[in-house]
Design an enzyme around this catalytic site. Structure first.
Site, PDB file in Angstrom:
ATOM      1  CG  ASP A  30      43.529  31.301  55.034  1.00 49.69           C
ATOM      2  OD1 ASP A  30      43.222  32.431  54.601  1.00 49.69           O
ATOM      3  OD2 ASP A  30      43.855  30.364  54.269  1.00 49.69           O
ATOM      4  CG  PHE A 152      34.432  50.468  49.648  1.00 51.45           C
ATOM      5  CD1 PHE A 152      34.037  50.391  48.324  1.00 51.45           C
ATOM      6  CD2 PHE A 152      33.475  50.321  50.634  1.00 51.45           C
ATOM      7  CE1 PHE A 152      32.706  50.180  47.983  1.00 51.45           C
ATOM      8  CE2 PHE A 152      32.138  50.110  50.312  1.00 51.45           C
ATOM      9  CZ  PHE A 152      31.754  50.039  48.975  1.00 51.45           C
ATOM     10  CG  LEU A 153      41.095  46.939  52.087  1.00 47.68           C
ATOM     11  CD1 LEU A 153      42.279  46.616  51.222  1.00 47.68           C
ATOM     12  CD2 LEU A 153      41.250  46.253  53.432  1.00 47.68           C
ATOM     13  CD  GLU A 155      46.075  44.157  47.368  1.00 47.34           C
ATOM     14  OE1 GLU A 155      47.250  44.035  47.005  1.00 47.34           O
ATOM     15  OE2 GLU A 155      45.171  43.379  47.041  1.00 47.34           O
ATOM     16  CG  ASN A 210      36.225  48.117  42.726  1.00 48.99           C
ATOM     17  OD1 ASN A 210      36.437  49.110  43.413  1.00 48.99           O
ATOM     18  ND2 ASN A 210      36.636  46.916  43.065  1.00 48.99           N
ATOM     19  CG  PHE A 251      41.262  56.827  40.728  1.00 47.28           C
ATOM     20  CD1 PHE A 251      41.600  56.857  42.059  1.00 47.28           C
ATOM     21  CD2 PHE A 251      41.166  55.590  40.107  1.00 47.28           C
ATOM     22  CE1 PHE A 251      41.834  55.695  42.766  1.00 47.28           C
ATOM     23  CE2 PHE A 251      41.394  54.420  40.803  1.00 47.28           C
ATOM     24  CZ  PHE A 251      41.726  54.475  42.139  1.00 47.28           C
ATOM     25  CG  LEU A 252      41.529  62.929  37.151  1.00 49.09           C
ATOM     26  CD1 LEU A 252      41.201  64.421  37.197  1.00 49.09           C
ATOM     27  CD2 LEU A 252      40.853  62.287  35.944  1.00 49.09           C
ATOM     28  N   GLY A 255      48.862  56.115  33.322  1.00 51.31           N
ATOM     29  CA  GLY A 255      49.891  55.120  33.608  1.00 51.31           C
ATOM     30  C   GLY A 255      49.786  53.937  32.682  1.00 51.31           C
ATOM     31  CB  CYS A 262      40.037  44.873  43.059  1.00 48.04           C
ATOM     32  SG  CYS A 262      40.197  44.130  44.688  1.00 48.04           S
TER      33      CYS A 262
END
Ligand code: NAD
Length: 431
Positions: A30, A152-153, A155, A210, A251-252, A255, A262
C-alpha cells in the site's frame, strides 16, 4: 503461489489474508505508510468479522507480509492483484482511473518471469487494454497477461465470502493466464463455478451485477412505499415474491436506500459508460435518481414522527451496513446530514463506525458511548443501520430514558409488537 496485492483496503486486505490462509505466499502493498506500519505491528486497519484471527495466524506464520515497496512485492510474484480504489469522479461520476493507472505504471518495471496482472478493482470496460498498454510502454520486454478478476465480496462478510464464493469470474484473453488463476482458485473448484470469459465480458459482469442488485433494492423500496399507502405489509409481500425461484428471496428487504463504496459509485459509472456508448440504461438511471431521493424521504419520515421543531433524535447506526466500520456513502450519514439541515439535534451510536463517522460528521452531532446513553432525553429513536446488537433493545429501559416514546425503524429490525406493548409509537418501512 507467490502473490502481490496492490492496495490493502477493504478488498485487498481480506483477499490477502484469505489467499495466505490457502497456503500462498502473499505480499500486500500500500502507498500509505501509516497503514503498512499498523499492519506490521499486528494492528488491523479495517473492521471485518473474522478477519483478525486469520490475519494474526497468517502474519505469525509469515505467509503474509506488508510493505510500501512495489519492488519487494512484485518482483517475485506469479500473480499481481490490483485492488486500489476506483472512486467516482466528482463531476461526471465516471470511475476515476488514476489509482489504477498509477499502480499499472509503478508495477511494470518490477515484473520478472511470466506474471499474471489481475484487476480486482471494479473498472470500466476496456481498462484491461489500458493496463496492458501502460505496462508494455514502461517495460516492453515483460512477459505478462492482464486479466479481469472482479471481486464480489460483501463488506461485513468478506471472509465468509472469500471462502464461499458464489462464483469466480476470470476475464482473460489468454489460456495461460486463465489456467494459472484456475490453479490459484483450485481449493474452491469443488464447490463453486469458475467461469472463464473474455476480459471485457468480465469487466461488464461486475457492473451489470451490482447495478442489478441496486435495482432490486430500489424496487423493493418502491414496493414498500406502495404498501405504506395501501395497507399491505412489505414483509408478507417480499416473502410471497421471494418464494418464486425466478425472483429469489434475497435483497428484498426495504430500507433507507442503498449506499456504501460500491453500489452508488458503480451504478453511476455504469450509466456514464452507457451514455458514452450511446446506449439507454433507463432502469439504472431511474434507480440512481430514486435512491438519491430516498435519504430525504427517510429524514422526512423521522421528522414527521416528532412534534418538535428542533427535535432531539437518537440515531442508532452510522455504518453503511452492519458488520463493517465503513461509512463511505452511508445512507445513515446522508439521513443524519438531512436531519441536521432540518434543525434536529442528533446523538448517535454505532458499535464499530464511530471513528470513521467522526471523520465525516465532525462535531455536527454528539457521539454516545452506548445504545442507552444515546437514547437519553430523545424525542425519537431512528434506527439506521441493522446491527444485531440493536435487535436486543430493552424497550422498558428505552421507555424510561426517552423524552417521547417514538421509534422510526428504517431497517425494520426491531420487534414491532414489543415496541407497541411498551407504549411506543412505531413506524417501520413498508408496514
Ligand atoms: P480502499 O480505499 O479500501 O483501498 C484501496 C487501497 O489502495 C488504499 O489503501 C490505498 O492507499 C491503496 N492504493 C491506491 N493507490 C495505490 C498504489 N498506486 N499503490 C499502492 N496502494 C495504492 O478500496 P476498496 O474498498 O478495497 O476497493 C478497491 C476496489 O475494489 C474498488 O474498485 C472497489 O470498487 C472494488 N470493490 C470493493 C468492494 C468493497 O466491498 N469494498 C467489493 C468489490 C469490489
Amino acid at each position: 503461489m507467490k502473490i502481490a496485492i496492490i492496495g490493502t483496503g477493504y478488498v485487498g486486505l481480506p483477499t490477502g489474508v484469505g489467499l495466505a490462509e490457502l497456503g500462498n505466499d502473499v505480499v500486500c502493498i500500500d502507498r500509505e505508510p501509516s497503514k503498512i506500519e499498523r499492519l506490521n505491528h499486528g494492528q488491523l486497519t479495517i473492521f471485518e468479522d473474522g478477519l483478525e484471527e486469520l490475519f494474526k495466524k497468517n502474519a505469525q506464520a509469515k505467509r503474509i507480509r506488508f510493505t510500501t515497496s512495489m519492488k519487494e512485492g512484485v518482483s517475485s510474484a506469479d500473480v499481481v492483484l490490483i485492488a486500489v480504489g476506483t472512486p467516482p469522479h466528482p463531476v461526471t461520476k465516471e470511475a476515476d482511473m488514476k489509482y489504477i493507472h498509477a499502480a499499472a505504471t509503478e508495477l511494470a518495471e518490477y515484473l520478472t518471469g511470466y506474471t499474471v496482472v489481475a484487476t480486482k478493482s471494479t473498472v470500466p470496460v476496456g481498462t484491461g487494454d489500458d493496463v496492458e498498454t501502460l505496462i508494455r510502454k514502461k517495460n516492453p520486454t515483460a512477459d505478462f497477461d492482464v486479466v479481469s478478476l472482479p471481486e464480489f465480496l460483501r463488506e461485513g462478510y468478506a471472509i465468509h465470502d472469500f471462502f464461499n464464493p458464489d462464483r469466480i469470474i476470470i476475464g482473460a484473453n489468454s489460456e495461460r493466464a486463465c489456467a494459472l488463476l484456475k490453479q490459484l482458485y483450485q481449493p474452491f473448484a469443488h464447490k463453486t463455478t469458475i467461469l472463464c470469459v473474455k476480459r471485457r465480458s468480465s469487466e461488464t459482469i461486475k457492473y451489470a451485477s451490482n447495478a442489478f442488485l441496486a435495482m432490486k433494492i430500489h424496487y423493493i423500496n418502491e414496493m414498500a412505499n406502495f404498501c405504506e399507502k395501501t395497507g399491505a405489509d412489505i414483509f408478507e409481500v417480499a416473502k410471497g415474491m421471494g418464494l418464486d425461484s425466478r425472483i429469489g428471496n434475497r435483497f428484498l428487504n426495504p430500507g433507507p436506500g442503498y449506499g456504501g463504496s460500491c453500489f452508488p459509485k458503480d451504478t453511476n459509472a455504469m450509466a456514464y459508460m452507457a451514455r458514452q456508448n450511446g446506449v439507454d440504461l433507463t432502469l439504472i438511471e431511474t434507480t440512481i435518481k430514486g435512491n438519491e431521493l430516498r435519504f430525504a424521504q427517510m429524514a422526512e419520515k423521522v421528522i414527521q414522527a416528532t412534534k418538535s421543531d428542533t427535535p432531539k433524535i437518537a440515531v442508532l447506526g452510522l455504518a453503511f451496513k452492519n458488520g463493517t466500520d465503513d461509512c463511505r456513502m452511508s445512507p445513515a450519514l446522508s439521513i443524519v446530514q438531512e436531519l441536521i439541515r432540518r434543525n434536529a439535534q442528533i446523538t448517535a451510536f454505532d458499535p464499530k463506525a464511530m471513528e470513521n463517522a467522526k471523520l465525516i460528521l465532525g462535531d455536527k452531532i454528539t457521539y454516545a458511548d452506548d445504545i442507552y446513553s444515546c437514547l437519553k432525553d430523545a424525542d425519537v429513536l431512528a434506527v439506521l443501520t441493522e446491527w444485531e446488537d440493536f435487535k436486543a433493545l430493552d424497550f422498558e429501559k428505552a421507555a424510561h430514558l426517552m423524552a417521547q416514546k417514538v421509534i422510526v425503524d428504517c431497517r425494520n429490525m426491531l420487534d414491532m409488537n414489543k415496541a407497541l406493548e411498551y407504549g411506543f409509537s412505531y413506524q417501520g418501512v413498508g408496514r
